[in-house]
Write a protein that holds these residues in place. Structure first.
Motif, PDB file in Angstrom:
ATOM      1  N   PRO A 197       1.871   4.017   6.185  1.00 55.66           N
ATOM      2  CA  PRO A 197       2.706   5.089   5.636  1.00 55.66           C
ATOM      3  C   PRO A 197       3.106   4.903   4.170  1.00 55.66           C
ATOM      4  CG  PRO A 197       3.916   3.789   7.246  1.00 55.66           C
ATOM      5  CD  PRO A 197       2.498   3.324   7.296  1.00 55.66           C
ATOM      6  N   ASP A 198       3.028   3.680   3.649  1.00 58.14           N
ATOM      7  CA  ASP A 198       3.390   3.443   2.246  1.00 58.14           C
ATOM      8  C   ASP A 198       2.238   3.742   1.282  1.00 58.14           C
ATOM      9  OD1 ASP A 198       5.968   2.569   2.899  1.00 58.14           O
ATOM     10  OD2 ASP A 198       5.270   0.510   3.222  1.00 58.14           O
ATOM     11  N   TRP A 199       1.075   4.075   1.808  1.00 58.94           N
ATOM     12  CA  TRP A 199      -0.117   4.257   0.991  1.00 58.94           C
ATOM     13  C   TRP A 199      -0.497   5.728   0.907  1.00 58.94           C
ATOM     14  CZ3 TRP A 199      -2.798   0.025  -1.213  1.00 58.94           C
ATOM     15  CH2 TRP A 199      -2.289  -1.229  -0.861  1.00 58.94           C
ATOM     16  N   GLU A 200      -1.103   6.101  -0.244  1.00 57.53           N
ATOM     17  CA  GLU A 200      -1.603   7.467  -0.473  1.00 57.53           C
ATOM     18  C   GLU A 200      -3.032   7.385  -0.975  1.00 57.53           C
ATOM     19  OE1 GLU A 200       1.498   8.547  -3.400  1.00 57.53           O
ATOM     20  OE2 GLU A 200       1.757  10.297  -2.093  1.00 57.53           O
ATOM     21  N   TYR A 201      -3.789   8.450  -0.714  1.00 63.00           N
ATOM     22  CA  TYR A 201      -5.166   8.532  -1.195  1.00 63.00           C
ATOM     23  C   TYR A 201      -5.273   9.581  -2.289  1.00 63.00           C
ATOM     24  CZ  TYR A 201     -10.105   9.730  -1.314  1.00 63.00           C
ATOM     25  OH  TYR A 201     -11.383   9.995  -1.737  1.00 63.00           O
ATOM     26  N   TYR A 202      -5.769   9.174  -3.434  1.00 61.65           N
ATOM     27  CA  TYR A 202      -6.117  10.095  -4.517  1.00 61.65           C
ATOM     28  C   TYR A 202      -6.973   9.339  -5.523  1.00 61.65           C
ATOM     29  CZ  TYR A 202      -2.008   7.944  -6.796  1.00 61.65           C
ATOM     30  OH  TYR A 202      -1.107   7.045  -7.316  1.00 61.65           O
ATOM     31  N   HIS A 249      -3.413   3.974  -2.815  1.00 55.03           N
ATOM     32  CA  HIS A 249      -2.390   3.487  -3.736  1.00 55.03           C
ATOM     33  C   HIS A 249      -1.083   3.246  -2.997  1.00 55.03           C
ATOM     34  CE1 HIS A 249      -4.875   5.044  -7.119  1.00 55.03           C
ATOM     35  NE2 HIS A 249      -5.163   5.986  -6.247  1.00 55.03           N
ATOM     36  N   ALA A 250      -0.354   2.222  -3.438  1.00 48.47           N
ATOM     37  CA  ALA A 250       0.986   1.964  -2.901  1.00 48.47           C
ATOM     38  C   ALA A 250       1.845   1.360  -3.994  1.00 48.47           C
ATOM     39  CB  ALA A 250       0.931   1.028  -1.711  1.00 48.47           C
ATOM     40  N   SER A 253      -3.657  -0.339  -6.463  1.00 42.29           N
ATOM     41  CA  SER A 253      -4.714   0.622  -6.163  1.00 42.29           C
ATOM     42  C   SER A 253      -5.910  -0.138  -5.616  1.00 42.29           C
ATOM     43  CB  SER A 253      -5.143   1.385  -7.414  1.00 42.29           C
ATOM     44  OG  SER A 253      -4.068   2.119  -7.933  1.00 42.29           O
ATOM     45  N   LEU A 254      -6.451   0.359  -4.515  1.00 45.09           N
ATOM     46  CA  LEU A 254      -7.610  -0.284  -3.898  1.00 45.09           C
ATOM     47  C   LEU A 254      -8.766   0.690  -3.786  1.00 45.09           C
ATOM     48  CD1 LEU A 254      -5.871  -2.082  -0.878  1.00 45.09           C
ATOM     49  CD2 LEU A 254      -6.484  -3.074  -3.089  1.00 45.09           C
ATOM     50  N   SER A 255      -9.915   0.257  -4.246  1.00 46.08           N
ATOM     51  CA  SER A 255     -11.169   0.961  -4.006  1.00 46.08           C
ATOM     52  C   SER A 255     -12.286  -0.060  -4.148  1.00 46.08           C
ATOM     53  CB  SER A 255     -11.363   2.135  -4.958  1.00 46.08           C
ATOM     54  OG  SER A 255     -11.765   1.706  -6.225  1.00 46.08           O
TER      55      SER A 255
END
Length: 97
Positions: A17-22, A27-28, A68-70
């Motif tokens: 829940p602390d992470w978002e995708y864009y 990202h957190a 940020s993770l990718s």
């Protein structure tokens, strides 16, 4: 490692829940009591990154850590990013016993 679809990413994010995708990454942002606690978490995260051979883009100002993770080889988010996100969560928000 293949890039996950946006639907797969959104489903997996339900566990984070602390992470978002864009912008083709997850990202957190985490806030700590002080710089020392933030830097300590960053040090522990660094060991996990090395163990997984997967390294985040991150930014720190005082007690705030932005991550940020990718997966650069896949040009997007893979299961590898979620594995690291899980390790990061265990470090910054350990289960209360």
């Amino acid at each position: 490692m293949s890039k996950l679809s946006e639907d797969d990413i959104e489903k997996r994010l339900l566990q984070f829940p602390d992470w978002e995708y864009y912008d083709d990454a997850i990202h957190a942002e985490f806030e700590f009591e002080n710089f020392k606690d933030c830097f300590s978490a960053m040090s522990r995260i660094a060991f996990e990154c090395e163990a997984l051979n997967h390294h985040p883009n991150w930014f720190n100002v005082y007690n705030i850590l932005t991550i940020s993770l990718s997966t650069h080889d896949a040009n997007g988010v893979t299961s590898r990013d979620f594995k690291l996100a899980e390790a990061i969560e265990a470090i910054v928000e350990p289960d209360e016993e």
